[in-house]
Design a protein around this motif. Structure first.
Motif, PDB file in Angstrom:
ATOM      1  N   ILE A   1       0.805  -1.223   0.000  1.00 35.28           N
ATOM      2  CA  ILE A   1       0.000   0.000   0.000  1.00 35.28           C
ATOM      3  C   ILE A   1       0.841   1.277   0.000  1.00 35.28           C
ATOM      4  O   ILE A   1       0.357   2.344  -0.384  1.00 35.28           O
ATOM      5  N   THR A   2       2.115   1.189   0.408  1.00 37.94           N
ATOM      6  CA  THR A   2       2.927   2.412   0.459  1.00 37.94           C
ATOM      7  C   THR A   2       4.001   2.471  -0.622  1.00 37.94           C
ATOM      8  O   THR A   2       4.766   3.431  -0.678  1.00 37.94           O
ATOM      9  N   ASP A   3       4.057   1.458  -1.452  1.00 39.54           N
ATOM     10  CA  ASP A   3       5.114   1.409  -2.465  1.00 39.54           C
ATOM     11  C   ASP A   3       4.726   2.257  -3.673  1.00 39.54           C
ATOM     12  O   ASP A   3       3.836   1.894  -4.439  1.00 39.54           O
ATOM     13  N   ARG A   4       5.405   3.369  -3.833  1.00 41.70           N
ATOM     14  CA  ARG A   4       5.072   4.279  -4.941  1.00 41.70           C
ATOM     15  C   ARG A   4       6.170   4.327  -5.986  1.00 41.70           C
ATOM     16  O   ARG A   4       6.223   5.235  -6.810  1.00 41.70           O
ATOM     17  N   ARG A   5       7.058   3.358  -5.958  1.00 42.12           N
ATOM     18  CA  ARG A   5       8.181   3.379  -6.904  1.00 42.12           C
ATOM     19  C   ARG A   5       7.766   2.858  -8.279  1.00 42.12           C
ATOM     20  O   ARG A   5       8.387   1.957  -8.823  1.00 42.12           O
ATOM     21  N   TYR A   6       6.704   3.415  -8.809  1.00 45.18           N
ATOM     22  CA  TYR A   6       6.189   2.883 -10.076  1.00 45.18           C
ATOM     23  C   TYR A   6       7.170   3.104 -11.215  1.00 45.18           C
ATOM     24  O   TYR A   6       7.684   4.212 -11.384  1.00 45.18           O
ATOM     25  N   LYS A   7       7.381   2.057 -11.990  1.00 42.17           N
ATOM     26  CA  LYS A   7       8.140   2.226 -13.223  1.00 42.17           C
ATOM     27  C   LYS A   7       7.242   2.952 -14.215  1.00 42.17           C
ATOM     28  O   LYS A   7       6.024   2.782 -14.187  1.00 42.17           O
ATOM     29  N   SER A   8       7.849   3.739 -15.087  1.00 36.01           N
ATOM     30  CA  SER A   8       7.052   4.406 -16.103  1.00 36.01           C
ATOM     31  C   SER A   8       6.676   3.391 -17.175  1.00 36.01           C
ATOM     32  O   SER A   8       7.312   2.338 -17.311  1.00 36.01           O
ATOM     33  N   THR A   9       5.663   3.744 -17.958  1.00 35.90           N
ATOM     34  CA  THR A   9       5.272   2.878 -19.079  1.00 35.90           C
ATOM     35  C   THR A   9       6.462   2.669 -20.004  1.00 35.90           C
ATOM     36  O   THR A   9       6.716   1.564 -20.498  1.00 35.90           O
ATOM     37  N   ARG A  10       7.206   3.751 -20.229  1.00 37.52           N
ATOM     38  CA  ARG A  10       8.382   3.676 -21.096  1.00 37.52           C
ATOM     39  C   ARG A  10       9.391   2.651 -20.564  1.00 37.52           C
ATOM     40  O   ARG A  10       9.912   1.826 -21.315  1.00 37.52           O
ATOM     41  N   GLU A  11       9.648   2.693 -19.272  1.00 32.21           N
ATOM     42  CA  GLU A  11      10.596   1.731 -18.687  1.00 32.21           C
ATOM     43  C   GLU A  11      10.107   0.292 -18.857  1.00 32.21           C
ATOM     44  O   GLU A  11      10.899  -0.608 -19.157  1.00 32.21           O
ATOM     45  N   VAL A  12       8.815   0.095 -18.659  1.00 30.58           N
ATOM     46  CA  VAL A  12       8.254  -1.258 -18.769  1.00 30.58           C
ATOM     47  C   VAL A  12       8.397  -1.760 -20.208  1.00 30.58           C
ATOM     48  O   VAL A  12       8.829  -2.895 -20.445  1.00 30.58           O
ATOM     49  N   ILE A  13       8.061  -0.907 -21.177  1.00 29.01           N
ATOM     50  CA  ILE A  13       8.155  -1.322 -22.584  1.00 29.01           C
ATOM     51  C   ILE A  13       9.605  -1.619 -22.952  1.00 29.01           C
ATOM     52  O   ILE A  13       9.911  -2.617 -23.609  1.00 29.01           O
ATOM     53  N   ARG A  14      10.504  -0.747 -22.498  1.00 32.80           N
ATOM     54  CA  ARG A  14      11.913  -0.959 -22.841  1.00 32.80           C
ATOM     55  C   ARG A  14      12.465  -2.234 -22.192  1.00 32.80           C
ATOM     56  O   ARG A  14      13.349  -2.885 -22.738  1.00 32.80           O
ATOM     57  N   TYR A  15      11.913  -2.613 -21.039  1.00 36.90           N
ATOM     58  CA  TYR A  15      12.334  -3.883 -20.433  1.00 36.90           C
ATOM     59  C   TYR A  15      11.831  -5.063 -21.271  1.00 36.90           C
ATOM     60  O   TYR A  15      12.555  -6.043 -21.479  1.00 36.90           O
ATOM     61  N   LEU A  16      10.614  -4.938 -21.768  1.00 36.44           N
ATOM     62  CA  LEU A  16      10.070  -5.975 -22.662  1.00 36.44           C
ATOM     63  C   LEU A  16      10.956  -6.114 -23.901  1.00 36.44           C
ATOM     64  O   LEU A  16      11.272  -7.227 -24.339  1.00 36.44           O
TER      65      LEU A  16
END
Ligand code: H79
Length: 432
Positions: free
Chosen positions: A287-302
């Motif tokens: 509930i307190t974890d706000r370290r969201y990866k950006s969409t860009r980071e997620v796509i680039r990891y894919l």
């Protein structure tokens, strides 16, 4: 002296037992491995009674919660807003081709209807239903495969004894029968392989908690392959694959990566590869974890995963009420917009022919090579010599021609002035 003898004995006994010796994958299994590699993108789901506390799936161990107290949690787990169709549709909208969900995590609580123990969602929660059933049916309806994550490690079962490296504060008696634990685990696996139709496979975790124990992996793997020969077995043991395993996974690292301490001994084998990663920092709902990866980071990891010839299993940790938090939903839909446009450079491809570089990666299907330019600062890019002559080069987005020159050192691409902020994909058609 005595100690040395013991160590030698342990080595000679345990080595041949580390897998299903002589395993020959069935034709259906080999076909499933091809399907798996073509799929390239899956959804990982961490969901359990730990989700109620909103502090990740390790909360029982990290907060030293004894079994007697942890057993109060199931009473609060009532996911009235859980809708299998919504989850599967979301995965599909993101461009994911399969789902891997925690059927039992380290806390030992079965998120499915189990007859070998009442420590399960149907018997102990007010929800009283089996969400794995609903998911299996919905995945079949929408054409996704379903894999079950199963933790071999168990912080609840007293027969998980002698204990391993974790779970020492659960308040269990200092006794228990290891063979009985293995029977329990195999019985639960049999349930997962017989009650939910054809499944994609089993994603094991937790072996690392007792690396020196005799897990009788050969027995477990043979059981799974007998019940469902096409089901793919993988184990997150951070070692080279054992006989009987059908794919190899890497946690929070691309294949061969060493960013995590537990990957320091990992080695890439010859099996289909997968890497899993979280969308913020947590697997189970936090509930307190706000370290969201950006969409860009997620796509680039894919993209980097595909270029490393690996699938990407991207995690969500649904909330205890059964909904997936909006931060994840938004990102997944944005990833879906990208995969629906650039998917041909990911799905059905294999990594290469050029190994991953800091500037980016390549993927390929047949005589077509996709050059994914991620971080190339210069106006041109030198590719090392390719397996055949380049006949044409064009942008995947819009099809505009890309200038190229072939020379002694390889192929020089003139990169477009306007780069795609996420991934500039250049399609090369090679001579046959
Ligand atoms: O299911 C997810 C994790 O719970 C499981 N594997 C993935 C797929 C996993 N088990 N162990 N580990 C991962 C590595 C151990 C990490 C730890 Fe920690 C560091 C355990 C204790 C310190 C992270 C931080 C988890 C709790 C605190």
């Amino acid at each position: 002296m005595k100690r040395t003898l013991l160590v030698v004995a342990a080595l000679t006994v345990s080595v041949p037992l580390l897998g299903q010796t002589g395993y020959q994958p069935s034709a259906a299994n080999l076909a499933a491995r091809e399907w798996f590699q073509d799929a390239r993108f899956g959804m990982f789901i961490h969901w359990g009674v730990y989700s109620v506390l909103g502090d990740g799936e390790w909360v029982m161990n990290n907060r030293k919660i004894p079994v007697a107290d942890y057993e109060k949690l199931p009473a609060f787990f009532n996911p009235v807003a859980f809708d299998a169709a919504e989850w599967v549709s979301l995965a599909k909208a993101a461009g994911m081709k399969y789902i891997t969900i925690t059927s039992k995590h380290h806390d030992g609580f079965a998120m499915f209807d189990s007859t070998v123990s009442d420590y399960n969602i149907v018997a102990r929660t007010p929800y009283q239903k089996d969400p794995m059933k609903a998911l299996a049916e919905e995945c079949r309806r929408q054409g996704l495969k379903l894999f079950f994550y199963y933790s071999q490690l168990d912080w609840h079962n007293p027969d998980y004894y002698p204990r391993g490296n974790t779970g020492h504060d659960a308040g269990r008696p200092d006794s228990g029968s290891w063979p009985r634990y293995l029977d329990y685990m195999n019985a639960q696996l049999s349930e997962l392989l017989t009650h939910y139709g054809e499944i994609g496979g089993i994603w094991f975790d937790g072996w690392w908690d007792k690396p020196d124990a005799d897990w009788k992996l050969g027995t477990t793997y043979a059981l799974i392959h007998k019940l469902q020969p096409q089901a793919l077995i993988g184990s997150n043991h951070h070692r080279r694959p054992n006989p009987g395993e059908d794919f190899q996974m890497f946690e929070k690292d691309l294949p061969g990566g060493r960013s995590q301490s537990f990957n320091s001994d990992s080695e890439i084998g010859n099996l289909p590869l997968e890497t899993c990663e979280t969308m913020n920092g947590a697997w189970g709902f936090n509930i307190t974890d706000r370290r969201y990866k950006s969409t860009r980071e997620v796509i680039r990891y894919l993209v980097r995963a595909a270029g490393s010839n690996a699938n990407f299993l991207l995690n969500v940790g649904p909330m205890p009420d059964g909904r997936i938090q909006p931060e994840f939903v938004t990102r997944l839909r944005e990833v879906g917009a990208w995969t629906s446009k650039f998917g041909e450079s990911i799905y059905g491809t294999r990594g290469g022919p050029i190994p991953p570089h800091p500037w980016g990666v390549t993927t390929r299907t047949g005589n077509r090579v996709y050059v994914h330019v991620l971080d190339a600062p210069d106006a041109s890019l030198l590719l090392p010599p390719l397996p055949a002559a380049v006949q044409s080069a064009k942008l995947l987005d819009g099809g505009r021609a890309v200038d190229f020159k072939t020379g002694e050192f390889g192929v020089v691409l003139t990169l477009p002035k306007e780069r795609d902020a996420i991934d500039t994909v250049i399609v090369l058609d090679l001579a046959r």
